[in-house]
Write an enzyme that holds these catalytic residues in place. Structure first.
Site, short mmCIF file in Angstrom:
data_model
loop_
_atom_site.label_atom_id
_atom_site.label_comp_id
_atom_site.label_asym_id
_atom_site.label_seq_id
_atom_site.Cartn_x
_atom_site.Cartn_y
_atom_site.Cartn_z
N HIS A 1 40.38 27.65 56.83
CA HIS A 1 39.79 27.40 55.50
C HIS A 1 38.24 27.53 55.63
O HIS A 1 37.42 28.06 54.86
CB HIS A 1 40.19 26.08 54.83
CG HIS A 1 39.78 26.00 53.52
ND1 HIS A 1 40.14 26.75 52.42
CD2 HIS A 1 39.00 25.04 52.84
CE1 HIS A 1 39.73 26.64 51.20
NE2 HIS A 1 39.11 25.43 51.36
N MET B 1 47.54 33.81 48.37
CA MET B 1 48.47 32.70 47.92
C MET B 1 48.33 32.46 46.36
O MET B 1 48.69 31.29 46.02
CB MET B 1 47.92 31.38 48.69
CG MET B 1 48.04 31.32 50.34
SD MET B 1 47.56 29.68 50.99
CE MET B 1 47.33 30.38 52.70
N SER B 2 47.84 33.42 45.74
CA SER B 2 47.60 33.35 44.35
C SER B 2 47.77 34.64 43.59
O SER B 2 48.57 35.61 43.86
CB SER B 2 46.24 32.55 44.11
OG SER B 2 45.27 33.74 44.23
N ASN C 1 38.92 37.31 55.53
CA ASN C 1 39.20 37.41 57.23
C ASN C 1 40.21 38.34 57.41
O ASN C 1 40.77 38.76 56.39
CB ASN C 1 39.91 36.03 57.42
CG ASN C 1 40.91 35.56 56.65
OD1 ASN C 1 40.76 35.02 55.51
ND2 ASN C 1 42.09 35.74 57.19
N HIS D 1 47.29 25.99 41.99
CA HIS D 1 48.33 27.05 43.08
C HIS D 1 49.81 26.14 43.40
O HIS D 1 49.77 24.97 43.31
CB HIS D 1 47.67 26.76 44.71
CG HIS D 1 46.41 27.62 44.54
ND1 HIS D 1 45.16 27.14 44.51
CD2 HIS D 1 46.15 28.82 45.00
CE1 HIS D 1 44.27 28.17 44.53
NE2 HIS D 1 44.70 29.10 45.01
N HIS E 1 37.73 24.42 44.55
CA HIS E 1 38.17 24.86 43.31
C HIS E 1 37.83 23.70 42.39
O HIS E 1 38.55 22.57 42.61
CB HIS E 1 39.70 24.79 43.48
CG HIS E 1 40.42 26.01 44.14
ND1 HIS E 1 40.26 26.05 45.46
CD2 HIS E 1 40.85 26.95 43.70
CE1 HIS E 1 40.85 27.03 45.98
NE2 HIS E 1 41.27 27.86 44.93
N SER F 1 39.37 30.96 45.53
CA SER F 1 38.77 30.14 46.48
C SER F 1 37.62 30.66 46.87
O SER F 1 36.96 31.55 47.24
CB SER F 1 39.72 30.18 47.74
OG SER F 1 40.71 29.69 47.63
N TYR G 1 51.40 26.01 45.91
CA TYR G 1 51.65 25.08 47.14
C TYR G 1 51.08 23.63 46.88
O TYR G 1 51.24 22.87 47.63
CB TYR G 1 50.77 25.70 48.31
CG TYR G 1 49.29 25.97 48.29
CD1 TYR G 1 48.43 24.94 48.06
CD2 TYR G 1 48.73 27.25 48.03
CE1 TYR G 1 47.06 25.25 47.98
CE2 TYR G 1 47.45 27.66 47.96
CZ TYR G 1 46.71 26.58 47.88
OH TYR G 1 45.36 26.79 47.74
N GLU G 2 50.13 23.55 45.98
CA GLU G 2 49.75 22.05 45.62
C GLU G 2 51.04 21.34 45.17
O GLU G 2 51.09 20.12 44.73
CB GLU G 2 48.63 22.00 44.57
CG GLU G 2 47.44 22.92 45.28
CD GLU G 2 46.26 22.93 44.21
OE1 GLU G 2 45.75 22.00 44.01
OE2 GLU G 2 46.51 23.88 43.14
N ALA H 1 40.83 35.00 47.05
CA ALA H 1 40.22 35.32 48.67
C ALA H 1 41.63 35.72 49.30
O ALA H 1 42.59 35.19 48.86
CB ALA H 1 39.69 33.86 49.28
N1 HPA Z 1 46.34 34.40 54.01
C1 HPA Z 1 46.52 33.95 52.68
N2 HPA Z 1 45.46 33.49 51.97
C2 HPA Z 1 44.40 33.85 52.18
C3 HPA Z 1 43.91 34.33 53.69
C4 HPA Z 1 45.01 34.82 54.41
O1 HPA Z 1 44.71 35.20 55.55
N3 HPA Z 1 42.53 34.18 53.77
C5 HPA Z 1 42.30 33.51 52.33
N4 HPA Z 1 43.22 33.43 51.79
#
Ligand code: HPA
Length: 273
Positions: free
Chosen positions: A247, A211-212, A235, A83, A61, A30, A85-86, A113
């Site tokens: 995002h 998430m990946s 973050n 992903h 992406h 990401s 989740y898609e 990320a």
């Molecule tokens: N959680 C899950 N996936 C992420 C995050 C997060 O805080 N930041 C960037 N991708």
């Protein structure tokens, strides 16, 4: 996706890139896909031109395979990943990395990320994955095993290759980029985690949540490829961050980290062969 579909995609990569073999594949996460755009002499192949490649839908992406030679090493760079989740099945999520390995890439660099939850982790940190926690109850190897790809019960005791991690630390020091190391916990998303989930992951040993990456690591280890993974902590994770997650924040941190990330990958990729 069958063995034959993977071989067909590998064949298409060879044909469309004009390179008979690649030794390393990198997957950009990401907000990091712009890395591939500055590479001189790269051949760009849209995912849509490779049979079986899932076309990603998330902003940030792109869905392009780049074939490039860096210091004489032929490297594939996958900008954009599918992903879970898609709505892609995990077999589709891992299809591109499987095809790249079938096209010759014995080493896989995964990037992503993540949210930071480990002690002292901060937004903007770059960190190697030392290990992962699969908290999803999912696995890309569910179902009958194809022995041509790998064994039924792959060992994950050193999923993230210790030698490659040592090289990455050396390279990072050489280009003056700070590189941490930590455990990554995989959640499916697309919701960010709850503060309670982040505290759970933290107590179980996680330094990052995301998430990946974990499915690709599993599929790559299944095929016997060596894996290294780098996370950009975009973050602080939910409940640790004083502000709601977005995002936009993820993209903004990725933008500010671009120069460090680019410098690290430029130096590291040719060293992974
Ligand atoms: N959680 C899950 N996936 C992420 C995050 C997060 O805080 N930041 C960037 N991708």
């Amino acid at each position: 996706m069958s063995y034959h579909a993977i071989q067909a995609a590998a064949g298409a990569i060879k044909r469309l890139s004009g390179r008979p073999g690649h030794t390393v594949v990198a997957i950009l996460g990401s907000g990091l896909s712009s890395y591939a755009e500055h590479l001189p002499g790269a051949t760009a192949i849209p995912y849509a031109d490779i049979p079986g490649f899932p076309v990603p839908k998330v902003a940030g992406h792109a869905g392009t395979v780049y074939s490039v030679e860096m210091e004489g090493i032929p490297i594939l760079i996958l900008a954009g990943r599918a992903h879970f989740y898609e709505g892609h099945g995990l077999e589709q999520v891992v299809f591109a990395v499987r095809a790249a390995i079938a096209a010759g890439a014995g080493t896989v660099l995964l990037t992503n990320a993540s949210g930071g939850c480990g002690d002292d982790f901060e937004a903007g940190d770059l960190a190697l994955l030392s290990d992962h926690l699969n908290l999803t109850g999912q696995n890309p190897l569910f179902g009958p095993n194809d022995d041509r790809l790998g064994s039924r019960f792959p060992d994950l005791s050193a999923a993230y290759d210790p030698d490659l991690r040592r090289i990455a630390h050396e390279v990072a020091a050489g280009v003056d980029v700070e590189l941490r190391e930590g455990v990554y916990a995989w959640f499916t998303g697309p919701t960010y985690e709850t503060p309670a989930e982040v505290q759970m992951a933290r107590r179980l040993g996680a330094d990052m949540v995301g998430m990946s990456t974990v499915p690709e690591t599993i599929a790559a280890r299944h095929m016997g490829a060596r894996v290294i993974a780098i996370s950009l902590v975009t973050n602080l994770a939910a409940g640790i961050s004083p502000v709601p997650l977005s995002h936009e924040e993820v993209q903004e941190t990725a933008d500010t980290a671009r120069e460090r990330f680019t410098g690290l990958l430029d130096a590291l990729l040719p060293r992974l062969a």
